[in-house]
Design an enzyme around this catalytic site. Sequence first.
Site, mmCIF file in Angstrom:
data_model
loop_
_atom_site.group_PDB
_atom_site.id
_atom_site.type_symbol
_atom_site.label_atom_id
_atom_site.label_comp_id
_atom_site.label_asym_id
_atom_site.label_seq_id
_atom_site.Cartn_x
_atom_site.Cartn_y
_atom_site.Cartn_z
ATOM 1 N N ASP A 160 31.212 35.698 51.302
ATOM 2 C CA ASP A 160 32.420 36.400 51.708
ATOM 3 C C ASP A 160 33.506 36.135 50.654
ATOM 4 O O ASP A 160 33.341 35.275 49.795
ATOM 5 C CB ASP A 160 32.846 35.849 53.079
ATOM 6 C CG ASP A 160 33.854 36.746 53.783
ATOM 7 O OD1 ASP A 160 34.068 37.882 53.344
ATOM 8 O OD2 ASP A 160 34.420 36.290 54.792
ATOM 9 N N GLU A 172 35.549 39.025 46.144
ATOM 10 C CA GLU A 172 36.071 40.122 45.308
ATOM 11 C C GLU A 172 36.558 39.661 43.921
ATOM 12 O O GLU A 172 36.472 40.485 43.020
ATOM 13 C CB GLU A 172 37.205 40.861 46.051
ATOM 14 C CG GLU A 172 36.722 41.684 47.217
ATOM 15 C CD GLU A 172 36.190 40.836 48.380
ATOM 16 O OE1 GLU A 172 35.259 41.291 49.053
ATOM 17 O OE2 GLU A 172 36.699 39.723 48.597
ATOM 18 N N ASP A 181 36.038 43.928 56.602
ATOM 19 C CA ASP A 181 36.858 43.691 57.795
ATOM 20 C C ASP A 181 37.386 44.983 58.405
ATOM 21 O O ASP A 181 38.523 45.402 58.131
ATOM 22 C CB ASP A 181 38.028 42.767 57.440
ATOM 23 C CG ASP A 181 37.548 41.389 57.002
ATOM 24 O OD1 ASP A 181 36.413 41.030 57.348
ATOM 25 O OD2 ASP A 181 38.304 40.684 56.325
#
Length: 799
Positions: free
Chosen positions: A405, A408, A483
């Site tokens: 997670d 990015e 999300d």
Amino acid sequence: MITNTELKELGNQFPNQIVKFEQDVDTFRFTTENDVIMEMQVLRDSVLRFRYGTRGKLEPDFSYAIDEDGLRGYNHLEITEEKDFYIISTSKLVCKIEKASLQHKIYDKKGNLINEDELGFHYEESYEFGGNVVKMSKKAQAKESFYGLGDKPMHSNLKGKRVQNWVTDEYAFGKDKDPIYKSIPFYIGLNNNQAYGVFFDNSFRSFFDFCQERHAVTSFWAQGGEMNYYFIYGPDMPQVVKSYTNLTGKAELPPMWALGYHQCKWSYYPESRVREVASQFRALQIPCDGIYLDIDYMDGFRCFTWNKEYFPDPKKMVSDLDKDGFKTVVIIDPGIKIDKDYSVYSEALEKDYFCKRADGPYMIGKVWPGECNFPDFTKPEVRTWWSGLFKELIGEVGVKGVWNDMNEPAVMEVPNKTFPNDVRHDYDGHPCSHRKAHNVYGTQMARATYNGVKKYIYPKRPFVITRSAYSGAQRYGSSWTGDNVASWEHLWVANIQVQRMCISGMSFTGTDIGGFAEQPTGELYARWIQLGVFHPFCRTHSSGHHGDQEPWTFGEEVLDISRKFIELRYTLLPYLYTAFYEYAEEGIPILKPIFYVDQEDEQTHYRTDEFVFGQHILVCPILEPNSKGRRMYLPRGLWYNFWTNELLSGGKEIWVDADLDSMPIFVKSGGIIPRYPVQQYVGEKQIEELKLQVYYKNGVEKSTVFEDAQDGYDYKKGRFSLRNFKLTGKENDMVLQQFKSGNFITEYDSFKIELIGLPFVPKKIQVDNVYVSLDDVYFDKKKMTLKVSKDFSEIHFEK
């Protein structure tokens, strides 16, 4: 309309007259008077690569996206020179290159124009950062449609849109929000029933404009790097997607348990809560294979540690869950807490593995643990080190999967939510700034994670999930759409995003069922479960801040609906596993939007809701509250209603009843659907017989069933069972043929065949050219079922 003169005034430069031409086998190099180089390489008869360099040089050729094992080679290649053109031909394409400008047009062998440059390549010097802003513009045809580009949460057909690729942590993103988590710079154009693809392999921030700024022009550009794109010809969309997936790498076959239902929330802790959730699944008999630990399992959010207060004996807990059929999956983020007493941090510091700012200090950003440093996953030795860190989690504790997670990379308390531009990266020996490395950082983390999980779980297969992805990330595992929000709009978005990911080479994708942010109503959760069980990755996940989101949270009715649909997924596992096999072997997407299934039918070009799951099942989710059914488009051909077995002909819109406990599902006539009995988890039961639902068709249809040990690598050594079925139906008889390959012996010995839609009751049945008595095959006239050996070659049903 912007003219060339205006563009020149804006600082754009264009190639001019070709003054030099060289050929090296499959690669052609053209140099212009003003020192622009265009290199065109023929990879396959239908795949051409175009690279452009300025000031007389090309950049070193390196890409994280391209798979070295992809197919190469062509049947025919020749170049001819005319007064104004060079013409390069393969057995499928003809490319005409203008000597005056390097602009080119690509035709099929019949002379139909498929794609042509408008201004073609142009560029401007980036005085702020150095290098060029590189641009390409193409003429768009009148009715052209555009698809692909990964996870864009907008209408499937991108005509009229401008989008960009810059992976971004976009919590609770909305419809049309752009950019978000993935960067897949690949699109499919469809025009005059000819499909082609363009893959712009450039990891800088890139932009695509599909006739938004200029009515008949498609353009793409990037803020640095080189103009490097692949033109992929179909003419069928499936061929484009397969060629793109072959170019950027095929996925690995996942273990079958990873295709089961998974339950997750932020966060299940302490251990007693994890055990309570698991036992509730078994008590209520809701099938489930995966249970997830979010960031709270760690000691102060330090990766690769355990909070001993919440989880005093992780190994025992993981082992107990495993005995009960639950695989444990844990989260791992890239941020490493700055703490000299934390071994992962001190080791990386000592070995100089963290990303640095341009002036030398380490990149420091705040994430869950507070101040963190970040490993440079674009450096090979850092990836090797990271892989080794999984020894304890996977090899010793027994965790079965890892969820990456925040990769990015996401950083808190800064306006751009990520690293600053000046952060330096190794980029596998091509040092660069974060402007170039940003879009690939998460994928390289997933790669390092995948290699670690694979190493320590061997001889089983790894399971890795990543949030951030660049083209080629499908080689390292699965992904989810990030999300999302518990809203009806997001249910619509979820449906589109997963279809779009599937045609962008990344089929093993799903959404947070029920929505991550906020709390769904029972009705929304039920409708989302119905869609989610037809997504390749099937997981409920929630932020848990508004309450729980297990299937039993919403009352008895929703619990029963959830169980019904999760059970349906488990009975369809052999069908889904076969679809995964075709995806891993041939790059065939697991979900197919209906424009992909029938591109000739213009009615499909703007449809968003309907999709084909695997080979033969058509699904159309209910996306609005208080629905008793919906209108949907049934593609051309004949389709059976999955619930009623009613036969309908397609090519038109129809109304389908669907109360809360139902959803429109259809099966293509002629399709054969393999089904397992309901299991609480993969491998719970011995499969006594394989049920085959055979849907009659007046005509011919093929179906496939792939099986193996459901995990491990023996299938690569020939230990698999691949059954190709061919159904040939006529008015008064039907023949079912089976062609087998592979040497895996399935645990069942017989098929239970259910005949659906057969227009007659068989009076005679031949098995392998011998008439058998109907009692011998346990033929049941009412249920239209019979039992035969799994090794039959041909069954003939006669009226």
